[in-house]
Design an enzyme around this catalytic site. Structure first.
Site, PDB file in Angstrom:
ATOM      1  N   GLU A  28       0.839   9.320  -4.314  1.00  0.00           N
ATOM      2  CA  GLU A  28      -0.307   8.314  -4.349  1.00  0.00           C
ATOM      3  C   GLU A  28      -1.441   8.714  -5.132  1.00  0.00           C
ATOM      4  OE1 GLU A  28      -0.042   5.661  -3.029  1.00  0.00           O
ATOM      5  OE2 GLU A  28       0.426   5.672  -0.804  1.00  0.00           O
ATOM      6  N   HIS A  34       1.551   4.044  -8.281  1.00  0.00           N
ATOM      7  CA  HIS A  34       2.116   5.154  -7.634  1.00  0.00           C
ATOM      8  C   HIS A  34       3.645   5.272  -8.192  1.00  0.00           C
ATOM      9  CE1 HIS A  34       3.165   3.448  -3.534  1.00  0.00           C
ATOM     10  NE2 HIS A  34       4.406   3.301  -4.272  1.00  0.00           N
ATOM     11  N   ASN A  68      -0.791   0.243  -6.476  1.00  0.00           N
ATOM     12  CA  ASN A  68      -1.618   1.095  -6.949  1.00  0.00           C
ATOM     13  C   ASN A  68      -1.275   2.082  -7.916  1.00  0.00           C
ATOM     14  OD1 ASN A  68      -0.217   2.917  -5.611  1.00  0.00           O
ATOM     15  ND2 ASN A  68      -1.721   3.279  -3.922  1.00  0.00           N
ATOM     16  N   ASP A 114      12.279   9.876  -2.413  1.00  0.00           N
ATOM     17  CA  ASP A 114      11.276   9.966  -1.221  1.00  0.00           C
ATOM     18  C   ASP A 114      12.118   9.468  -0.013  1.00  0.00           C
ATOM     19  OD1 ASP A 114      11.252   7.327  -2.327  1.00  0.00           O
ATOM     20  OD2 ASP A 114       9.291   7.311  -2.651  1.00  0.00           O
TER      21      ASP A 114
END
Ligand code: GLP
Length: 264
Positions: A144, A139, A137, A67
């Site tokens: 996400e 990811h 979280n 990414d």
């Protein structure tokens, strides 16, 4: 998922470095998927040490990064391009022509650009080994919660939790990117082998959900339960909330005896 328990970050770095190093030795033209984040720094330093001291050769290795922030130039000190150069590429003999990192400066037809990144992976023959971290979280990459498990490289809006986590890397008053280009869950699942590395207490809940929780797009790392060759290497703090640690220790012992290639 094969769960490897290590006692601390240093041991995790050595384990991960050994596995990636062996993969490069077995296949000098390895197609290696790479990740950014603090967790990765020690692993890249270990790989650089193997290059320096044990002649680990990266000259034919082809890399694909997961990414990059949108709107950030490769030279920006907080870009993932810069991170990779600083922490890894400038310390090994990687050929810059073999490096692929999503371009955060593209404008216009994002879908076309993302499809071309996927094409580059396909043309190279797919990713042999993908290294991953995990967000608080749950990811992976920048996928996400609620990302589709079929998703491919695309533009993704970052959640508030992720933007807040990233704020520490940016200076006061600097804008923290709200979007990124990221490989999808489908892209990650298509790689031959996946190695997820996690350290620290802040990730313990995410790790427990990803490994022992239900498979759900609310914790995108749980998609790795669907992968036939996924290994998670954890330090003690990251593993703290796992319920089946004794079983994982037994499996590690038996794996060393019967199928050592899964740990090498
Ligand atoms: C970002 C990256 C992820 C990485 C995560 C955790 O969100 N896109 O690939 O796993 O950060 O980073 P850290 O290792 O710094 O906790």
């Amino acid at each position: 998922m094969l769960v490897v328990l290590t006692s601390n970050h240093e041991e995790l770095n050595r384990e991960a470095g050994r596995i990636v190093g062996n993969a490069v030795r077995q296949n000098p033209a390895l197609r290696l998927g790479l990740a950014t984040g603090n967790t990765m720094i020690g692993v890249y330093h270990e790989l650089a040490r193997l290059h320096r001291e044990e002649a680990l050769d990266f000259s034919r290795v082809v890399t694909f990064n997961l990414d990059e922030y949108l709107g950030i130039s490769p030279t920006h000190p907080h870009s993932f391009h810069h991170f990779m150069l600083e922490n890894f590429f400038s310390h090994v003999n990687i050929d810059p022509r073999n490096v692929h990192i999503p371009d955060g400066t593209i404008t216009g037809d994002y879908e076309k650009y993302c499809a071309s990144f996927e094409d580059d992976i396909l043309r190279a023959g797919g990713i042999d080994l993908q290294i991953l971290g995990i967000g608080r979280n749950g990811h992976i990459g920048f996928n996400e919660p609620t990302s589709s498990f079929a998703s491919r490289t695309r533009l993704k809006v970052l959640s508030k939790a992720t933007v807040d986590d990233n704020r520490k890397f940016f200076g006061a008053g600097e804008t923290v990117p709200r979007c990124a280009i990221t490989m999808g869950i489908g892209t990650i699942l298509a790689s031959e082998r996946v190695l997820m590395l996690v350290t620290g207490a802040a990730k313990a809940t995410a790790v427990a959900h990803a490994i022992e929780g239900p498979i759900t797009s609310s914790v995108t790392a749980s998609a790795l339960q669907l992968h036939a060759d996924a290994t998670a290497i954890l330090d003690e703090e990251a593993a703290a909330q796992l319920k089946q640690k004794d079983y994982y220790r037994d499996v590690m012992e038996m794996t060393r005896l019967f199928t050592p290639s899964r740990l090498s």
